[in-house]
Design an enzyme around this catalytic site. Structure first.
Site, PDB file in Angstrom:
ATOM      1  N   LEU A 294       2.812   6.391  -2.457  1.00 52.87           N
ATOM      2  CA  LEU A 294       3.978   7.136  -2.700  1.00 52.87           C
ATOM      3  C   LEU A 294       3.883   7.206  -4.139  1.00 52.87           C
ATOM      4  O   LEU A 294       4.388   8.380  -4.856  1.00 52.87           O
ATOM      5  CB  LEU A 294       5.141   6.723  -2.228  1.00 52.87           C
ATOM      6  CG  LEU A 294       5.457   7.475  -0.748  1.00 52.87           C
ATOM      7  CD1 LEU A 294       4.530   6.762   0.381  1.00 52.87           C
ATOM      8  CD2 LEU A 294       7.115   7.219  -0.564  1.00 52.87           C
TER       9      LEU A 294
ATOM     10  N   VAL B 198       0.684  -1.421   0.026  1.00 53.66           N
ATOM     11  CA  VAL B 198      -0.226   0.013   0.128  1.00 53.66           C
ATOM     12  C   VAL B 198       0.957   1.222  -0.083  1.00 53.66           C
ATOM     13  O   VAL B 198       0.669   2.095  -0.902  1.00 53.66           O
ATOM     14  CB  VAL B 198      -0.943   0.011   1.077  1.00 53.66           C
ATOM     15  CG1 VAL B 198      -1.661   1.231   1.184  1.00 53.66           C
ATOM     16  CG2 VAL B 198      -1.958  -1.362   1.148  1.00 53.66           C
ATOM     17  N   CYS B 199       1.872   1.268   0.815  1.00 56.59           N
ATOM     18  CA  CYS B 199       2.664   2.429   0.843  1.00 56.59           C
ATOM     19  C   CYS B 199       3.420   2.820  -0.497  1.00 56.59           C
ATOM     20  O   CYS B 199       3.575   4.021  -0.948  1.00 56.59           O
ATOM     21  CB  CYS B 199       3.833   2.181   1.911  1.00 56.59           C
ATOM     22  SG  CYS B 199       3.168   2.089   3.677  1.00 56.59           S
ATOM     23  N   THR B 200       3.964   1.757  -0.998  1.00 52.17           N
ATOM     24  CA  THR B 200       4.493   1.769  -2.508  1.00 52.17           C
ATOM     25  C   THR B 200       3.608   2.411  -3.550  1.00 52.17           C
ATOM     26  O   THR B 200       4.127   3.353  -4.166  1.00 52.17           O
ATOM     27  CB  THR B 200       5.057   0.327  -2.991  1.00 52.17           C
ATOM     28  OG1 THR B 200       5.873  -0.207  -2.145  1.00 52.17           O
ATOM     29  CG2 THR B 200       5.648   0.428  -4.310  1.00 52.17           C
TER      30      THR B 200
END
Length: 138
Positions: free
Chosen positions: A50, A45-47
């Site tokens: 961002l 999710v973070c990938t």
């Protein structure tokens, strides 16, 4: 809950980023900034989150808004992660700095803590040129 909230001035912390080290007030001084945090590098999710910010960075720039990411890993991990971010989000280019916080000392000061997990969270602050947290850009 420790840390800042709406209307508070962001602490003038010295931060290490993927671009260079700087004090937050120097970064915020001449424009609006979207400061966003993520718990860690290389998470799905973070990938993509961002990556989405990178994909639309030009839209923010056209409006005079800077982006500033924060993740609780070190600079080398961030630099290794950026190619993944760009690969998994077509059209994305990570041109904004990402703050390193491997000791998790910055996130509590910025109130980017998950109240249930008591650890790093996905959070976002809109910071004005006056270095205060806002609920909108004007």
């Amino acid at each position: 809950m420790p840390g800042i909230t709406l209307g508070d001035t962001v602490p003038n912390l010295e931060v290490e980023t993927t671009h260079k080290n700087f004090k937050l007030h120097d970064y915020f001084a001449d424009s609006w900034t979207v400061l966003f945090s993520h718990p860690g590098d290389f998470t799905p999710v973070c990938t993509t989150e961002l990556g989405a910010m990178g994909k639309y960075a030009h839209e923010f720039e056209q409006r005079g808004v800077k982006l500033l990411g924060l993740s609780c890993d070190d600079i080398q991990s961030h630099k290794d992660w950026i190619p993944d971010i760009e690969a998994f989000t077509p059209g994305s280019k990570v041109t904004y700095p990402i703050i390193a916080d491997p000791n998790k000392e910055i996130i509590p000061q910025l109130n980017m803590i998950d109240p249930i997990e008591n650890g790093p969270s996905r959070a976002l602050h809109v910071v004005g040129p006056d270095c205060k947290v806002n609920d909108h850009m004007s």
